[in-house]
Design an enzyme around this catalytic site. Structure first.
Site, mmCIF file in Angstrom:
data_model
loop_
_atom_site.group_PDB
_atom_site.id
_atom_site.type_symbol
_atom_site.label_atom_id
_atom_site.label_comp_id
_atom_site.label_asym_id
_atom_site.label_seq_id
_atom_site.Cartn_x
_atom_site.Cartn_y
_atom_site.Cartn_z
ATOM 1 N N GLU A 150 0.904 -1.131 0.032
ATOM 2 C CA GLU A 150 0.140 0.034 -0.115
ATOM 3 C C GLU A 150 1.023 1.215 0.084
ATOM 4 O OE1 GLU A 150 -2.757 -0.584 3.449
ATOM 5 O OE2 GLU A 150 -3.714 -2.235 2.369
ATOM 6 N N ASN A 191 2.538 -4.900 -3.305
ATOM 7 C CA ASN A 191 1.043 -5.320 -3.182
ATOM 8 C C ASN A 191 0.356 -4.092 -2.878
ATOM 9 O OD1 ASN A 191 -0.825 -7.458 -2.671
ATOM 10 N ND2 ASN A 191 -0.878 -6.950 -0.499
ATOM 11 N N HIS A 227 -10.093 -6.211 -2.276
ATOM 12 C CA HIS A 227 -11.031 -6.209 -1.057
ATOM 13 C C HIS A 227 -12.364 -5.455 -1.707
ATOM 14 C CE1 HIS A 227 -8.411 -7.327 1.969
ATOM 15 N NE2 HIS A 227 -7.642 -6.574 1.728
ATOM 16 N N GLU A 255 -5.640 -10.638 -1.594
ATOM 17 C CA GLU A 255 -6.555 -10.385 -0.509
ATOM 18 C C GLU A 255 -7.769 -10.294 -0.761
ATOM 19 O OE1 GLU A 255 -5.294 -7.141 1.942
ATOM 20 O OE2 GLU A 255 -3.051 -7.659 1.551
ATOM 21 N N ASP A 257 -11.614 -10.407 -0.731
ATOM 22 C CA ASP A 257 -12.887 -10.708 -0.186
ATOM 23 C C ASP A 257 -14.043 -9.718 -0.649
ATOM 24 O OD1 ASP A 257 -12.206 -8.244 1.257
ATOM 25 O OD2 ASP A 257 -11.601 -9.137 3.094
HETATM 26 C C1 XIL Z 1 -5.727 -6.557 8.012
HETATM 27 C C2 XIL Z 1 -6.064 -7.792 8.972
HETATM 28 O O1 XIL Z 1 -6.743 -8.669 8.376
HETATM 29 C C3 XIL Z 1 -6.505 -7.309 10.708
HETATM 30 O O2 XIL Z 1 -6.551 -8.577 11.162
HETATM 31 C C4 XIL Z 1 -5.876 -6.419 11.136
HETATM 32 O O3 XIL Z 1 -6.350 -5.823 12.219
HETATM 33 C C5 XIL Z 1 -5.701 -5.245 10.007
HETATM 34 O O4 XIL Z 1 -4.970 -5.527 9.048
HETATM 35 N N1 XIL Z 1 -4.841 -4.697 3.402
HETATM 36 C C6 XIL Z 1 -3.573 -5.365 4.042
HETATM 37 C C7 XIL Z 1 -3.837 -6.206 4.963
HETATM 38 O O5 XIL Z 1 -2.696 -5.502 3.340
HETATM 39 O O6 XIL Z 1 -2.473 -6.604 5.813
HETATM 40 C C8 XIL Z 1 -4.829 -5.889 5.908
HETATM 41 O O7 XIL Z 1 -5.059 -7.042 7.015
HETATM 42 C C9 XIL Z 1 -6.189 -5.711 5.303
HETATM 43 C C10 XIL Z 1 -5.879 -4.618 4.222
#
Ligand code: XIL
Length: 733
Positions: A150, A191, A227, A255, A257
């Site tokens: 990020e 990422n 996400h 990631e 979802d």
């Molecule tokens: C999130 C986790 O899922 C949580 O458990 C934690 O509290 C915060 O981080 N992008 C990312 C991940 O790269 O590392 C993040 O994970 C979600 C967003």
């Protein structure tokens, strides 16, 4: 037959007795990708059913939090490995891969770090030590790393945060170099989230990866987090992923979802299933998309509820670990293949190495012996045959040659002195078909021998047209089993048939650039495709399309041609309006490279709507060093549309130009086309389909490899108004 074997053998989903006994892990593997999940250390340790499902359904795991600084580094001099070790050990014991996550991130940083007083040098040392200690500890066990996470804002600017503020933008390249030093075998990813649709962030991420590659930074992959929500429409994902692979990096969904409003409704679950389906299909459609990882696999344990109030249920399994519609749609995509899709597709523009990727998703990568030739457009290569030793061959047959089949390719032949086989598939003693140039007749041929033996009759569809050397030509051979007919198409046009043909089954490798016995092609070959069906004439026309760039500007500046070039809007003076590019005279859209070989014939068309005159208003141009190779523009000195080709890439060069016969009307949609004919050395301009005077003779266009610009030139000349449907073609002549 096991269930997996049944699926691999092409038995339909419905025929499989208990579909869910096949895991996503196995299904994905059968399609050449990995399917993974983020894992919570606490759930892995304390929830047996969670651990069981994770172990059986996923082929790769990402520690959700265990490798973040806040967990791993309680103090400057302490590493707390417990959670990370437990996850890695369980994965290794289970035959799963591991994606490390993450070495540098603006978030989840311990207070001793953010509140500490470090000099820049000390801080670099702390970061380097952290990266190298962590990567070294897991070398050999953690194959993939989300190295930097990020690093961009949504507007594409560098993301403010601890590391940027304290170390400057250089920290990104440094972390990749340090990680590579610690484990040269690790596959290192950048990422990012919010880059799944086209926009400033996706463009900036592309530009960043490109610049890291140009600096020789060891970056091997780009992860898009994904996400998403039930109303996301990830239909631009394949093109965006493919754009990165053009920079010679792998890509992965890291990631995934898909959150929906809670309480859940059947409609919400259905919309979620559709988004999961599209993302899975997108990865399968991109040759170098290596994995899909979901950010948690059960609604029992997901970060969404706490992070997005009102949303939840974002994963594939419900609280009780029962599969949701989304699970079934993912499994379904991983199982089914489109019956109309090619069974083999080799662009042959692989950036490096001896493997020609099969992008059809059927795993028929070919091993190449040969060099690289110029492709159909600049910066894209092709297979180079030398007529003597070169070839590309698969390990196994691709086509069922006793049923209907089609094979096509773009070719540019260098010499007619040797028989030139473009594509074939081995039988025992003969090839089952030959798409080729036949030296003895001087024609293109699509030939099937009567049998797999030494004594055969050659059944041939032969072209009436003779090949033109060094001219990209599209060839298609079709065998239609029910009518027993062979058909040959040259440049999408029927050019020879043969009736009474019965093709036979062959079970050996598919060849590019040769047949079983030799017959090697002398010239360039690209974009070979094979289908287990007879393509109808209309589809043959489609695959022989000579469009090499096409921007529709439907809220995205991406080229929809097979070359999929990215383009970015370079300022707030460039926006989208009514599915067109809107320019206010200060901004434009810039490509990352050229779209045309400007010393060869080209045609460009665009729809334009001019809002203001008063200055040079460029519609499209492609840069050289000090001049652009061509300018299609409004010319303020003459108050005319113009196509201009400078005589050389030098200041003080002459302007070879064709002007429109009448001044442009303001605020009116007009179609412009510019045609450069390299053979005739002429330049012509058409306005709304009408040629403006005679073509200008004796025009010589020079090669340029700079950027394509839409709405400006390399030096300015910005358009004011709307531009739409910009297309570039490479004419056959
Ligand atoms: C999130 C986790 O899922 C949580 O458990 C934690 O509290 C915060 O981080 N992008 C990312 C991940 O790269 O590392 C993040 O994970 C979600 C967003």
């Amino acid at each position: 037959m096991t269930v997996l074997a049944a699926i691999l053998a092409g038995v339909g989903w419905a025929d499989v007795a208990s579909a869910e006994t096949v895991s996503l892990r196995e299904l994905a593997q059968s399609r050449g990708i990995a399917f993974g999940s983020a894992v919570s250390a606490a759930s892995l340790a304390g929830d047996a059913s969670y651990a069981r499902t994770l172990g059986s359904e996923f082929g790769v795991v990402t520690p959700e939090d265990a490798m973040k600084w806040a967990v791993l580094r309680p103090a400057r001099d302490t590493f707390r490995w417990g959670d990370a070790d437990a996850i890695v050990d369980a994965a290794v014991a289970n035959g799963q891969g591991v994606r490390g996550h993450t070495l540098v991130w603006h978030s989840s940083l311990p207070a001793w770090l953010t509140g500490g007083s470090f000099t820049t040098t000390e801080l670099r040392d702390v970061l380097k030590e952290h990266v190298q200690t962590t990567v070294r500890r897991y070398a050999g066990r953690v194959k993939f790393w989300d190295v930097a996470n990020e690093v961009l804002n949504n507007d594409g600017s560098p993301r403010a945060g601890f590391w940027l503020e304290r170390l400057g933008e250089e920290y990104i390249a440094d972390v990749f170099r340090w990680a590579h030093e610690a484990d040269p075998a690790a596959v290192l990813y950048l990422n990012e989230y919010g880059a799944e649709t086209h926009g400033p962030k996706a463009d900036a991420l592309y530009a960043l990866v490109r610049s890291l590659k140009e600096q020789g930074v060891p970056i091997h992959g780009v992860g898009l987090q994904a996400h998403l929500t039930g109303s996301s429409r990830p239909d631009q994902l394949p093109a965006l992923l493919r754009r990165f692979t053009g920079l010679d990096v792998d890509v992965a969904v890291t990631e995934l979802d898909v959150r929906i409003p809670v309480p859940v409704t059947p409609a919400g679950l259905a919309s979620q299933a559709e988004v999961y389906r599209q993302v899975t299909a997108a990865c399968l459609a991109v040759a170098r998309c290596v994995s899909i990882t979901v950010w948690g696999f059960t609604d029992r344990r997901s970060w969404i509820g706490a992070t997005y109030p009102g949303w939840g249920a974002a994963t594939l399994f419900d609280d009780d670990l029962a599969t949701k519609p989304a699970y079934r749609s993912v499994a379904d995509v991983l199982t089914r293949t489109d019956p109309n899709a090619p069974v083999g597709h080799w662009p042959l523009d692989d950036p490096a190495g001896t493997v020609a990727a099969d992008v059809s998703g059927n795993g028929h990568d070919a091993t190449v012996r040969g060099a690289k030739a110029d492709g159909r457009v600049p910066h894209v290569t092709a297979f180079a045959g030398d007529g003597a030793t070169t070839e590309a061959s698969t390990g196994a047959p691709v086509l069922n040659t006793d049923g209907s089949f089609t094979v096509s390719a773009w070719v540019s032949m260098y010499s007619t002195g040797v028989p030139g086989v473009v594509a074939s598939q081995d039988g025992e003693t003969r090839s089952a078909f030959y798409l080729m140039y036949q030296k003895s007749t001087g024609r293109w041929e699509f030939t099937v021998p009567s049998a797999d033996g030494t004594e055969v009759t050659w059944l041939t569809a032969r072209s009436a047209s003779a090949p033109v050397l060094k001219r990209w030509t599209h060839l298609t051979g079709v065998y239609e089993a029910p009518t027993r007919q062979l058909r040959l198409y040259v440049d999408g046009v029927p050019d020879g048939t043969r009736d009474g043909v019965t093709a036979w089954r062959s079970t050996k490798p598919f060849r590019i650039g040769r047949s079983l016995s030799g017959g090697r092609f002398d010239g360039a070959i690209s974009d070979v495709r094979a289908w287990n069906r007879a393509l109808p004439a209309g589809e043959v026309t489609g695959i022989s399309d000579r469009t090499v760039a096409a921007w529709g500007f439907d809220n995205a500046a991406i080229d929809s041609s097979p070359f999929g070039r990215g383009t970015s809007l370079n300022s707030s003076g460039a926006t989208y309006d009514s599915n067109a590019l809107k320019l206010d005279g200060t901004g434009c859209a810039e490509g990352y490279g050229p779209a045309l070989r400007t010393d060869r014939s080209w045609t460009i068309t665009a729809r334009v709507n001019l809002a203001a005159k008063g200055a040079a208003r460029t519609v499209i141009s492609q840069s050289g060093t000090v001049r652009d190779a061509f300018y299609l523009q409004y010319h303020q000195s003459y108050d005319r549309w113009a196509v201009i080709v400078p005589s050389a890439d030098a200041t003080g060069s002459d302007w070879q130009q064709v002007l429109s016969t009448a001044p442009p009307a303001l605020n009116t949609w007009t179609t412009l086309s510019a045609v450069y004919d390299a053979q005739a050395a002429t330049l012509a301009l058409h306005v709304d389909g009408v040629r403006q005077g005679d073509p200008l003779p004796a025009v010589k266009s020079w090669p340029s490899t700079g950027r394509i610009h839409i709405g400006c030139s390399g030096t300015g000349g910005r358009f004011n108004g709307l531009i739409d449907d910009v297309k570039a073609y490479v004419p056959a002549a």
